[in-house]
Design a protein around this motif. Structure first.
Motif, mmCIF file in Angstrom:
data_model
loop_
_atom_site.group_PDB
_atom_site.id
_atom_site.type_symbol
_atom_site.label_atom_id
_atom_site.label_comp_id
_atom_site.label_asym_id
_atom_site.label_seq_id
_atom_site.Cartn_x
_atom_site.Cartn_y
_atom_site.Cartn_z
ATOM 1 N N ALA A 4 0.761 -1.262 -0.012
ATOM 2 C CA ALA A 4 -0.069 -0.147 -0.009
ATOM 3 C C ALA A 4 0.873 1.301 -0.069
ATOM 4 C CB ALA A 4 -0.817 0.009 1.369
ATOM 5 N N THR A 5 0.557 2.074 -0.782
ATOM 6 C CA THR A 5 1.556 3.397 -0.918
ATOM 7 C C THR A 5 0.969 4.538 0.035
ATOM 8 O OG1 THR A 5 0.132 4.166 -2.662
ATOM 9 C CG2 THR A 5 1.950 3.001 -3.608
ATOM 10 N N VAL A 6 1.858 5.160 0.525
ATOM 11 C CA VAL A 6 1.643 6.386 1.338
ATOM 12 C C VAL A 6 1.257 7.399 0.346
ATOM 13 C CG1 VAL A 6 2.288 7.926 2.885
ATOM 14 C CG2 VAL A 6 3.075 5.589 3.032
ATOM 15 N N SER A 7 -0.288 7.698 0.416
ATOM 16 C CA SER A 7 -0.864 8.677 -0.474
ATOM 17 C C SER A 7 -0.521 9.908 -0.211
ATOM 18 C CB SER A 7 -2.381 8.627 -0.495
ATOM 19 O OG SER A 7 -2.831 7.165 -0.847
ATOM 20 N N THR A 8 -0.755 10.301 1.072
ATOM 21 C CA THR A 8 -0.297 11.676 1.563
ATOM 22 C C THR A 8 0.539 11.556 3.099
ATOM 23 O OG1 THR A 8 -2.198 12.105 2.874
ATOM 24 C CG2 THR A 8 -2.247 12.912 0.360
ATOM 25 N N CYS A 9 1.311 12.649 3.151
ATOM 26 C CA CYS A 9 1.909 12.740 4.547
ATOM 27 C C CYS A 9 2.006 14.283 5.044
ATOM 28 C CB CYS A 9 3.197 11.847 4.572
ATOM 29 S SG CYS A 9 3.988 12.109 6.255
ATOM 30 N N SER A 10 1.494 14.398 6.144
ATOM 31 C CA SER A 10 1.594 15.757 6.702
ATOM 32 C C SER A 10 2.577 15.854 7.713
ATOM 33 C CB SER A 10 0.006 16.165 7.048
ATOM 34 O OG SER A 10 -0.986 16.053 6.199
ATOM 35 N N PHE A 16 11.695 11.624 6.385
ATOM 36 C CA PHE A 16 11.356 11.058 5.213
ATOM 37 C C PHE A 16 10.237 11.809 4.241
ATOM 38 C CE2 PHE A 16 12.967 7.611 7.858
ATOM 39 C CZ PHE A 16 13.746 7.064 6.777
ATOM 40 N N ASN A 17 9.813 12.962 4.898
ATOM 41 C CA ASN A 17 8.672 13.698 4.256
ATOM 42 C C ASN A 17 9.328 14.772 3.439
ATOM 43 O OD1 ASN A 17 6.843 15.149 3.090
ATOM 44 N ND2 ASN A 17 5.606 15.191 5.261
ATOM 45 N N GLN A 18 9.496 14.801 1.988
ATOM 46 C CA GLN A 18 10.004 15.571 1.038
ATOM 47 C C GLN A 18 8.840 15.962 -0.056
ATOM 48 O OE1 GLN A 18 13.971 14.758 -0.222
ATOM 49 N NE2 GLN A 18 14.215 13.143 1.328
ATOM 50 N N ASN A 19 8.001 16.719 0.432
ATOM 51 C CA ASN A 19 6.781 16.714 -0.533
ATOM 52 C C ASN A 19 5.859 15.614 -0.535
ATOM 53 O OD1 ASN A 19 6.797 19.800 -0.766
ATOM 54 N ND2 ASN A 19 8.524 19.292 -2.134
ATOM 55 N N GLY A 20 6.123 14.573 0.405
ATOM 56 C CA GLY A 20 5.538 13.420 0.289
ATOM 57 C C GLY A 20 6.362 12.188 0.878
ATOM 58 N N CYS A 21 5.862 10.966 1.318
ATOM 59 C CA CYS A 21 6.934 10.210 1.966
ATOM 60 C C CYS A 21 7.694 9.766 0.798
ATOM 61 C CB CYS A 21 6.020 9.022 2.486
ATOM 62 S SG CYS A 21 6.663 7.848 3.362
#
Length: 87
Positions: A4-10, A16-21
Motif C-alpha cells: 500500500a502506498t503512502v498517498s499523503t503525509c502531513s 522522510f517527508n519531502q513533499n510526500g513520503c
C-alpha cells in the motif's frame, strides 16, 4: 503482493517527508502511528512514493496478516494513520 502506498503525509517534521513520503517502506505501530517517523537535522535521500511495509494494527479492516491492503494510506501531521478503520 504489492505494498500500500503512502498517498499523503502531513508530518512535515519527518526526515522522510519531502513533499510526500520517501521512505522505502514504513511501519505502522499498534498505536496507529508511523514507527518510521524520524525528526532529524537531515532529510533522507530518496525519491518516489513511500509504502507501508508492515502494519501492527490488527484491528484494522485493511490489515491482512500484517500487510496493509488499503489502496493508499494517509498519514497525519502527528504521524498517525488516517486510513485506519476498525473491523
Amino acid at each position: 503482493m504489492s505494498l500500500a502506498t503512502v498517498s499523503t503525509c502531513s508530518a512535515t517534521t519527518c526526515a522522510f517527508n519531502q513533499n510526500g513520503c520517501t521512505a522505502p517502506a514504513i511501519t505502522m505501530n499498534e498505536g496507529a502511528t508511523c514507527a518510521t517517523f524520524a525528526t532529524l537535522d537531515v532529510r533522507a535521500k530518496g525519491e518516489g512514493e513511500g509504502a507501508v511495509g508492515v502494519c501492527h494494527r490488527l484491528e484494522c479492516v485493511h490489515n491482512d496478516a500484517l500487510s496493509c491492503t488499503a489502496s493508499g494510506v494517509d498519514v497525519t501531521a502527528a504521524a498517525a494513520c488516517d486510513t485506519f478503520e476498525a473491523r
